[in-house]
Scaffold this motif. Structure first.
Motif, PDB file in Angstrom:
ATOM      1  N   ARG A  45       7.352   2.692   4.962  1.00  0.00           N
ATOM      2  CA  ARG A  45       6.876   3.391   4.266  1.00  0.00           C
ATOM      3  C   ARG A  45       7.565   3.085   2.994  1.00  0.00           C
ATOM      4  O   ARG A  45       7.530   3.597   2.321  1.00  0.00           O
ATOM      5  CB  ARG A  45       7.354   4.805   4.544  1.00  0.00           C
ATOM      6  N   TYR A  79      -2.455  -2.195   4.777  1.00  0.00           N
ATOM      7  CA  TYR A  79      -1.683  -1.084   5.449  1.00  0.00           C
ATOM      8  C   TYR A  79      -2.551  -0.650   6.043  1.00  0.00           C
ATOM      9  O   TYR A  79      -3.282  -0.776   5.998  1.00  0.00           O
ATOM     10  CB  TYR A  79      -1.604   0.374   4.552  1.00  0.00           C
ATOM     11  N   ILE A  81      -2.399   1.808   9.935  1.00  0.00           N
ATOM     12  CA  ILE A  81      -2.077   2.052  10.561  1.00  0.00           C
ATOM     13  C   ILE A  81      -2.537   2.834  11.928  1.00  0.00           C
ATOM     14  O   ILE A  81      -4.235   2.483  12.419  1.00  0.00           O
ATOM     15  CB  ILE A  81      -2.044   3.870   9.810  1.00  0.00           C
ATOM     16  N   GLN A  82      -2.429   3.691  12.806  1.00  0.00           N
ATOM     17  CA  GLN A  82      -2.899   3.996  14.436  1.00  0.00           C
ATOM     18  C   GLN A  82      -4.231   4.522  13.850  1.00  0.00           C
ATOM     19  O   GLN A  82      -4.311   5.443  12.965  1.00  0.00           O
ATOM     20  CB  GLN A  82      -2.064   5.070  14.947  1.00  0.00           C
ATOM     21  N   GLY A  84      -7.070   3.436  12.788  1.00  0.00           N
ATOM     22  CA  GLY A  84      -7.347   2.757  11.453  1.00  0.00           C
ATOM     23  C   GLY A  84      -7.118   3.390  10.940  1.00  0.00           C
ATOM     24  O   GLY A  84      -7.439   3.638   9.068  1.00  0.00           O
ATOM     25  N   GLY A  85      -6.598   4.804  11.237  1.00  0.00           N
ATOM     26  CA  GLY A  85      -7.042   5.494   9.552  1.00  0.00           C
ATOM     27  C   GLY A  85      -7.978   5.671   8.551  1.00  0.00           C
ATOM     28  O   GLY A  85      -8.073   6.144   7.730  1.00  0.00           O
ATOM     29  N   LEU A  86      -8.730   5.628   9.405  1.00  0.00           N
ATOM     30  CA  LEU A  86     -10.379   5.055   8.480  1.00  0.00           C
ATOM     31  C   LEU A  86     -10.717   6.342   7.981  1.00  0.00           C
ATOM     32  O   LEU A  86     -10.198   7.473   8.075  1.00  0.00           O
ATOM     33  CB  LEU A  86     -11.994   4.058   9.689  1.00  0.00           C
ATOM     34  N   PHE A  87     -11.780   6.795   6.646  1.00  0.00           N
ATOM     35  CA  PHE A  87     -12.266   7.742   6.848  1.00  0.00           C
ATOM     36  C   PHE A  87     -13.388   7.676   7.757  1.00  0.00           C
ATOM     37  O   PHE A  87     -14.779   7.697   7.572  1.00  0.00           O
ATOM     38  CB  PHE A  87     -12.895   7.081   5.086  1.00  0.00           C
ATOM     39  N   PRO A  88     -13.864   8.828   8.042  1.00  0.00           N
ATOM     40  CA  PRO A  88     -14.548   9.590   9.122  1.00  0.00           C
ATOM     41  C   PRO A  88     -15.952   9.942   8.150  1.00  0.00           C
ATOM     42  O   PRO A  88     -16.697   9.495   8.775  1.00  0.00           O
ATOM     43  CB  PRO A  88     -14.182  10.882   9.821  1.00  0.00           C
ATOM     44  N   HIS A  89     -15.657  10.020   6.686  1.00  0.00           N
ATOM     45  CA  HIS A  89     -17.019  10.273   6.147  1.00  0.00           C
ATOM     46  C   HIS A  89     -17.903   9.370   5.401  1.00  0.00           C
ATOM     47  O   HIS A  89     -18.602   9.269   4.667  1.00  0.00           O
ATOM     48  CB  HIS A  89     -16.763  11.403   5.262  1.00  0.00           C
ATOM     49  N   ARG A  90     -17.566   8.287   5.681  1.00  0.00           N
ATOM     50  CA  ARG A  90     -17.526   7.040   4.862  1.00  0.00           C
ATOM     51  C   ARG A  90     -17.809   5.858   6.404  1.00  0.00           C
ATOM     52  O   ARG A  90     -17.692   5.947   6.973  1.00  0.00           O
ATOM     53  CB  ARG A  90     -16.467   6.248   4.376  1.00  0.00           C
ATOM     54  N   THR A  98     -12.922   0.009   0.525  1.00  0.00           N
ATOM     55  CA  THR A  98     -11.586   0.838  -0.040  1.00  0.00           C
ATOM     56  C   THR A  98     -11.310   0.769  -1.165  1.00  0.00           C
ATOM     57  O   THR A  98     -11.625   0.740  -2.337  1.00  0.00           O
ATOM     58  CB  THR A  98     -11.293   1.500   0.965  1.00  0.00           C
ATOM     59  N   VAL A  99     -10.701  -0.166  -0.733  1.00  0.00           N
ATOM     60  CA  VAL A  99      -9.286  -1.865  -2.505  1.00  0.00           C
ATOM     61  C   VAL A  99     -10.280  -1.923  -3.064  1.00  0.00           C
ATOM     62  O   VAL A  99      -9.840  -1.322  -4.217  1.00  0.00           O
ATOM     63  CB  VAL A  99      -8.353  -2.280  -1.515  1.00  0.00           C
ATOM     64  N   ARG A 148     -10.452  -3.328   7.050  1.00  0.00           N
ATOM     65  CA  ARG A 148      -9.978  -2.652   5.558  1.00  0.00           C
ATOM     66  C   ARG A 148      -8.718  -3.634   4.773  1.00  0.00           C
ATOM     67  O   ARG A 148      -8.390  -3.802   3.170  1.00  0.00           O
ATOM     68  CB  ARG A 148      -9.543  -1.480   5.856  1.00  0.00           C
TER      69      ARG A 148
END
Lengths: 303, 205
Positions: A45, A79, A81-82, A84-90, A98-99, A148
């Motif tokens: 980080r 980046y 993370i465990q 995936g850290g996906l956005f659940p609302h997208r 995203t980027v 992503r």
């Protein structure tokens, strides 16, 4: 490439990093391992400045990361993370975009790139683009997370325990696929894991940390053969010699011309699996599909 | 009861429309204050703690007490009633929104930061959308409280269906009292049911 020099970060509770020197050459993958609280995640980080160092310098691709705007810096670093850290609302497509969206790409370019990276990670864009994250399996979500991170084609990727949530049966295959993809794309990768097997299988080098310090940084086979001290040896495990054999394949060692009976092993088999076959059969040599035989002596000499 | 309604349709309609006007204005103002406040407080844990405590106190106060306390400050009529109702709507929306914003899936918020969202972008594009179910639950609670609370506006001259009850009491006109009371109850139930229906519909979407 990623280069940390004398990087120090103290937390109120302890467990920061102290005077850390670590460099990852361009196109290579460095696996950071160590017991929990050793500072490996903090180190990761620090690279994208989710944590600001107290002292030291951080250079990415030759540029001073500490002189850049952190938001801008992060858009140029993949980046993962465990889970995936996906956005659940997208939907998946929007997650992957995203980027590019943050960077202001136009719709056509973004759409084409989303298709491209989903295909790269082995997901059919037509099937996945309009699904929601909760409709996917852990492994599929992880693939989307990687897609992503690749979307804006960053030269450097940070992976924080990226395969932790994937079921063990699929994990090895996903690991192999993702890492060969990143290698093929010539990405510079810093990977955090607590799993020794994962670290030695995926890393071109392994960096072992303890109490905020780097204890040993070496190629996996080197570290397994010559642990720097008792702690490293213990952390790598009593079976580290076997782990090391897992890094070599039959094709890497000289073969015997003799003809040996029994079921032949392909030369892509690891020496660890070949040794296991010898133990199972109670023999000192096994035939190789591509010709010749692998002897126990050849396995022993490989160290 | 039906007889009273037949004889006084205009009085009933006036009271009902006034009641709705009071409720909608109070709710809108309350939400307009509570939501931005929640967004501002979401990233300030200490202030958010204080605000939650304050909202908790405000929520505990009986509506009639709030109305009575505001009387010397704001006088009587429609506007003070709306202010009181906005105060009634504020705590549930604020509390629910704060819970939702601070509970937004940590992995998604972490990923947003790590990929280069500015704090404002993360708040508006990730945390707020993830908090919406909670925000809506707060809105539902607030709406029901406001609709019920509006029946007390009559005590500070704010009008509404409460007027039918107080006037009926004064005139000992029991049917009028009944019409007022039943209308208030039905309106509250309809609000609860309506918002609940919206919530279910929206969650399925």
């Amino acid at each position: 490439m990623i280069e940390l020099r004398g990087v120090t970060k103290a937390w109120p509770g302890g467990a920061g990093v102290q005077a850390l020197d670590l460099s990852v050459p361009e196109g290579e993958c460095c696996a950071l391992i160590g017991p929990s609280g050793c500072g490996k995640t903090t180190t990761l980080r620090l690279v994208n400045r989710l944590v600001e160092p107290d002292a030291g310098s951080i250079r990415i691709g030759g540029a001073d990361a500490l002189k850049q705007d952190p938001v801008h810096l992060r858009r140029g670093i993949g980046y993962v993370i465990q889970e995936g850290g996906l956005f659940p609302h997208r939907r998946i497509g929007a997650n992957v975009a995203t980027v590019p969206a943050l960077l202001g790409w136009n719709a056509a370019r973004t759409r084409a790139r989303v298709e491209e990276v989903l295909t790269l990670v082995g997901l059919d864009p037509a099937r996945y683009r309009d699904r929601w994250p909760h409709q996917l399996s852990g492994g599929e979500r992880q693939r989307v997370g990687v897609a992503r991170a690749l979307a804006a084609d960053p030269p450097v990727l940070l992976l924080d325990e990226p395969f932790g949530a994937v079921d063990p049966l699929r994990r090895a295959q996903l690991q192999a696929e993702v890492l060969s993809l990143l290698k093929h794309l010539r990405k510079t990768v810093l990977l955090v894991t607590h799993d020794v097997q994962e670290a030695v299988r995926l890393g071109d080098s392994v960096a072992l940390m303890r109490g905020g310090r780097l204890v040993q940084h070496a190629a996996p086979a080197e570290m397994l053969a010559h642990p720097a001290d008792g702690f490293v040896a213990e952390f790598l495990g009593a079976d580290r010699a076997l782990t090391r054999l897992g890094l070599f394949r039959i094709r890497d060692v000289p073969r015997d011309a003799a003809t040996v009976a029994g079921e032949a092993l392909p030369e892509a088999t690891t020496l660890r699996d070949a040794l296991s076959a010898m133990l199972e059969r109670g023999v000192r040599a096994v035939p190789v599909t591509e010709g010749g035989a692998l002897t126990l002596e050849a396995v022993l000499r490989s160290r | 009861m039906i007889g009273w309604l037949r004889a006084n349709p205009d009085a009933f309609l006036d009271a009902l429309l006034q009641h709705l006007a009071l409720s909608v204005s109070g709710l809108l103002i309350g939400v307009a204050l509570a939501l931005p406040a929640a967004l501002l407080l979401a990233r300030r844990p200490v202030l958010a703690e204080w605000a939650s405590a304050g909202a908790g106190v405000l929520r505990t106060l009986p509506s009639l007490a709030v109305l009575a306390a505001l009387l010397p400050l704001l006088g009587v009529g429609f506007t003070p009633s709306v202010v009181a109702l906005a105060l009634l709507a504020l705590p549930p929306v604020l509390l629910h929104a704060l819970v939702g914003l601070r509970g937004a899936e940590p992995a998604a918020v972490e990923a947003a930061r790590g990929m280069g969202f500015t704090p404002l972008q993360s708040l508006l594009r990730v945390e707020l959308p993830l908090a919406l179910p909670q925000v809506f639950a707060g809105l539902r609670t607030a709406a029901v409280q406001v609709v019920s609370g509006a029946s007390l506006a009559t005590f500070i001259g704010g009008g509404g269906l409460g007027d039918l009850v107080t006037q009926g009491m004064a005139l000992l006109d029991i049917p009028q009292v009944q019409v007022g009371g039943i209308a208030i109850a039905l309106l509250a139930l309809a609000t609860e049911g309506g918002f609940g229906w919206l919530q279910r519909r929206w969650e399925r979407a």
